[in-house]
Design an enzyme around this catalytic site. Structure first.
Site, short mmCIF file in Angstrom:
data_model
loop_
_atom_site.label_atom_id
_atom_site.label_comp_id
_atom_site.label_asym_id
_atom_site.label_seq_id
_atom_site.Cartn_x
_atom_site.Cartn_y
_atom_site.Cartn_z
N GLU A 1 -5.51 7.52 -7.95
CA GLU A 1 -4.56 8.49 -7.41
C GLU A 1 -4.92 9.89 -7.92
OE1 GLU A 1 0.31 9.06 -7.23
OE2 GLU A 1 -0.58 8.05 -8.96
N LYS B 1 2.61 7.45 0.11
CA LYS B 1 3.42 6.95 -1.00
C LYS B 1 4.89 6.96 -0.58
CE LYS B 1 3.73 7.53 -6.04
NZ LYS B 1 3.22 8.34 -7.18
N CYS C 1 0.52 3.80 -6.95
CA CYS C 1 1.11 3.94 -8.28
C CYS C 1 2.56 3.44 -8.36
CB CYS C 1 1.01 5.40 -8.72
SG CYS C 1 1.29 5.64 -10.51
#
Length: 508
Positions: free
Chosen positions: A263, A339, A373
């Site tokens: 990321e 995300k 993440c």
């Protein structure tokens, strides 16, 4: 109790017929006894590998007989007469795509040793070796006559399934991974104990592969490559892209099917922003390079023949900032995953907003998903992907401290176990003091598997040395996922209580 057992499995020969007849007459005395010799002769001639016997010393104590049939025809309602003609010749389709189990019988003196399971396993192995869709069988329910006055056939099947009633044939079939797909009426009218009813049973061959050409073949052995990226000061976009190409080249040289980056791996470019004190402007400055990075990394994917997952990069759309990962396939096509859950830091300092969709994508090396993440810490997302038959979940992450890293790692490993898939995590290390809020990193890239006998004892396929720039490789067997989902010690996906709960994804 029998003594001095010496058991082996082999294929029947016609010389075995006297023993076959004696055994079938003994077991099937209530429904006509043994097949005639001509029937057994034809079975051995048509499908020699499908006629299996279990022998103790020289005595046949168990038999399994099978033929090939057309799956579409015999997975639908049929009767015994559709398989056997008036001369007791059994229908066999040389080009059939399924195995039909005619009989499995064990000498009464040898019952209680689970010997029938050995015959079933041999038949399953034949189904796999022949690349057949399934094993089908019409199963009698010989204890039904004891309950026919108080139960319908359907109620009887449910009671046997719930282990409230024992049926010598159906209970055995269910314990050997067969599923009842329908109730057959008038299957064998002379079977008075079953009242003419039977179950249509099916065992699916999870390894069945339709015929394909070499060019259509999809890999089941997949090599993963990941870059534990060292954050360092750079002087230009070109300098950083040169590093990217170096790592893609290296992963490709080791025949990797995927290259995973962390990321915000290109965050060092924020150090070139005109105003270092304004974090919102710095992340928007970084976003100005994303289109170029995606284009060039896609070209590298094609040039080096490797699927590239670009970590993640910021994207501005309609003046809204998103954190986006890209799948750059080696055929030149590109997909994006935004995300969903934004960390407090991203929301507060960079004014990033979350996306609205997670998807599974087909690649030439499995079906994959991407969660960036923080997203892997929300089990609903991975479960939603698992419901779309995901094989591998990629998790590019960025964490600054070990406790932050352990949140990602622990949750990622849980996702692998819960969803019976592989999970690959990859982050960055080093320091970047010239960029606000990105001064330190902590990473230990890893690949996790389901936790079962086919996989490493700790369910960790590979992992890097913490906080050291390096490449990580791991070879994944997608067939093992099929096996664990169907025949694992536990079946997390199959055993979900969908009558109580489910994931309901709301479309925006």
């Amino acid at each position: 109790m029998l003594e001095d057992l010496h058991l082996k499995i082999r294929n029947l020969t016609l010389d075995d017929y006297p023993q076959v007849k004696a055994l079938m007459d003994r077991v099937y005395h209530d429904i006509g006894g043994s097949w005639p010799k001509n029937t057994i002769r034809k079975l051995i001639k048509d499908l020699p590998d499908g006629q299996i016997c279990l022998v103790d010393h020289d005595q046949i104590v168990g038999i399994a007989l099978s033929v090939k049939v057309n799956y579409q025809r015999f997975s639908n309602p049929h009767t015994y007469d559709d398989l056997v003609d008036q001369r007791e010749r059994i229908y066999h389709d040389e080009n059939g795509d399924a195995l039909y189990g005619l009989d499995v019988l064990i000498d009464p003196e040898y019952r209680g040793y689970r010997l029938g399971r050995r015959l079933y396993e041999a038949r399953k192995e034949l189904c796999r070796q022949e690349n057949l869709i399934a094993i089908l069988a019409g199963g009698r329910i010989p204890n039904y006559y004891q309950h026919a006055d108080e139960m319908s056939p359907a109620e009887y099947l449910e009671a046997v399934d719930k282990r409230r009633i024992y049926d010598p044939i159906l209970t055995f079939q269910l314990s050997n991974d067969f599923q009842v797909t329908r109730l057959l009426t008038k299957y064998l009218p002379e079977d008075e104990k079953s009242r003419g009813y039977a179950t249509l049973l099916e065992w699916k061959n999870i390894f069945y592969e339709p015929e394909t050409t070499v060019l259509e073949y999809r890999k089941t052995q997949v090599r993963i490559g990941a870059v534990q990226w060292q954050m360092r000061e750079v002087g230009s976009v070109e300098e950083l892209l040169k590093q990217v190409e170096y790592f893609i080249d290296a992963l490709s040289s080791y025949k990797s099917d995927f290259a995973l980056f962390p990321e915000f791996f290109n965050a060092p470019l924020m150090g070139l922003a005109p105003d270092q004190t304004n974090q919102t402007e710095a992340i928007r400055f970084l976003a100005s390079f994303t289109e170029r990075f995606v284009s060039e990394m896609s070209q590298l994917a094609v040039s080096y023949n490797i699927n590239v997952i670009t970590g993640s990069m910021p994207v501005v759309e309609d003046d809204i900032m998103y954190n986006v990962s890209y799948l750059c396939r080696r055929d030149g096509t590109i997909e994006e995953q935004r995300k969903i859950h934004i960390t407090p830091h991203e929301r507060r300092d960079w004014v990033i907003e979350g996306g609205y969709e997670v998807r599974v994508w087909d690649t030439d090396a499995g079906r994959i998903g991407i969660l960036i993440c923080y997203d892997v810490e929300f089990p609903e997302l991975a479960r939603h992907l698992a419901s779309q038959d995901m094989d591998i979940l990629f998790v590019p992450f960025w964490t600054d401290t070990k406790n932050g890293y352990l949140r990602v790692r622990s949750c990622a490993q849980a996702r692998a176990i819960e969803n019976e898939c592989y999970v690959v995590i990859c982050g960055s290390c080093g320091n970047l003091p010239q960029v606000e809020n990105l001064d330190v990193q902590y990473s230990q890239a890893a690949v996790f598997s389901p936790s079962d006998f086919s996989f490493p004892h700790d369910a960790v396929m590979a992992e890097t040395t913490p906080n050291t720039e390096m490449l990580m490789f791991s070879d994944l067997d997608l067939d093992k996922l099929k096996l664990v989902r169907s025949e694992g010690s536990v079946n997390n996906l199959k055993d979900r209580r969908l009558d109580l709960y489910s994931i309901d994804w709301k479309t925006q």
